[in-house]
Motif scaffolding. Sequence first.
Motif, PDB file in Angstrom:
ATOM      1  N   UNK A  80      77.052  67.766  65.639  1.00 16.04           N
ATOM      2  CA  UNK A  80      76.160  68.773  65.891  1.00 16.04           C
ATOM      3  C   UNK A  80      74.729  68.308  64.837  1.00 16.04           C
ATOM      4  N   UNK A  81      75.099  67.915  64.460  1.00 18.38           N
ATOM      5  CA  UNK A  81      73.408  67.542  63.459  1.00 18.38           C
ATOM      6  C   UNK A  81      73.109  66.695  64.297  1.00 18.38           C
ATOM      7  N   UNK A  82      73.497  65.544  64.827  1.00 20.86           N
ATOM      8  CA  UNK A  82      72.479  64.866  66.178  1.00 20.86           C
ATOM      9  C   UNK A  82      71.890  65.430  67.149  1.00 20.86           C
ATOM     10  N   UNK A  83      72.459  66.357  67.280  1.00 20.70           N
ATOM     11  CA  UNK A  83      72.317  67.878  68.772  1.00 20.70           C
ATOM     12  C   UNK A  83      70.779  68.676  67.425  1.00 20.70           C
ATOM     13  N   UNK A  84      70.857  68.906  66.338  1.00 17.53           N
ATOM     14  CA  UNK A  84      70.235  69.918  65.530  1.00 17.53           C
ATOM     15  C   UNK A  84      69.111  68.920  65.508  1.00 17.53           C
ATOM     16  N   UNK A  85      68.687  67.554  65.441  1.00 18.64           N
ATOM     17  CA  UNK A  85      67.774  66.618  65.184  1.00 18.64           C
ATOM     18  C   UNK A  85      66.979  66.736  66.637  1.00 18.64           C
ATOM     19  N   UNK A  86      67.799  66.857  67.540  1.00 13.69           N
ATOM     20  CA  UNK A  86      67.302  66.542  69.719  1.00 13.69           C
ATOM     21  C   UNK A  86      66.348  67.391  69.640  1.00 13.69           C
ATOM     22  N   UNK A  87      67.007  68.173  68.855  1.00 14.98           N
ATOM     23  CA  UNK A  87      66.617  70.196  69.163  1.00 14.98           C
ATOM     24  C   UNK A  87      65.224  70.262  68.307  1.00 14.98           C
ATOM     25  N   UNK A  88      65.061  69.664  67.138  1.00 11.78           N
ATOM     26  CA  UNK A  88      63.446  69.561  66.589  1.00 11.78           C
ATOM     27  C   UNK A  88      63.033  68.300  66.849  1.00 11.78           C
TER      28      UNK A  88
END
Length: 381
Positions: A80-88
Amino acid sequence: MQSVAIGWYLYDRTGDAMVLAYAGLAVFVPIALLTLPAGDVADRVDRRWILGTAHLAQATGSLLLVLFTSAGTEQTWPFYAVLALAGTARAFSGPAVQSFLPFLVPRERFPTAVAWSSSAQQTATVLGPAAGGLIYLAGAPASFAACSVVSLAVATSWFSIRARGGVVQARTGTAVSRVLEGLRYLRVKRILLGAISLDLFAVLLGSITALLPIYARDILDVGPQGLGVMRSSLAVGAVAMGLALAHVPPARQPHAGRALFLGVAIFGVAALAFGFSENVFLSITMLAIMGGADMVSVFVRSSVVQLGTPDEMRGRVSAVHSLFVGTANELGDFRAGAAAAWLGAVPAVIAGGLATLAVVGLWAWLFPELRRVERLADVKT
């Protein structure tokens, strides 16, 4: 490629539909928080550098996924943290890429340029999920490694573009005041507000992308390869429609407003048919129809937003557009995953299709000026 791989990996490992919902939420939160400030940045910083940096962040995230899957990480929060980076990264790239195109083509050719650029993007969307499903057969790390290589290539391409970045706004006022100025402009331009909000609610309520892993494994029994084909079929329909629209001269593009509403309505009807289907070929056909109908919406909406916005605030208005579209997709995935966990996948899809049709009827009544738009080139700032 990464969307297919991460969706299959998390659901196959846990069997819990809520992991798909949380995956969508992890991308949604940074998009919701950062897109409006990113629009102000796009009006003040060379868009090429914004886009190149965003794709470098995407490449970094994909490399982290390689490490997590290779190490057999049990917890889901690192993903989920990596997906948050992708969202950023998406939060900053969305306004920049949407507001760059008007600086590259004449106004009268802009709708055609939208069709071509959207078709090019959808072509990648055709190849990506199919390739992601096939590469996944070699293991999840192989899929994420391929994503990292592609993201690095995209970053290099953005840094290599020599055209000007479309910076036209003087640095006046505070960041908050500049963002609010863009929001105020959108509020008084009802055609823009109607076009953007129609997409927001239609996708928020009608999105089924997050549920495709459930259909692939539990309903249609087609495995990860079939999931890739299903994801690609949406893009196949979009590419076919985009290429058709690209060959329609601007003088022969009447009734654009009505076409927008019709496209969203067809999207909802096809979603209903997909929800009831237990035949893989019918399901793929309905997904292709959904993709084609969505392309009509993208063609009209993107043209209206960019042609109806002055150069000095394209980034900020594009940020609102990107925010609505991005949050609709990701929050729609969360809505779909949560509804599937509560009601089941099939009732969740059917309810979404019915809600989409209801939105079309309500927006046609609330925004008659949008319904009456004829030629896109006649839209004024």
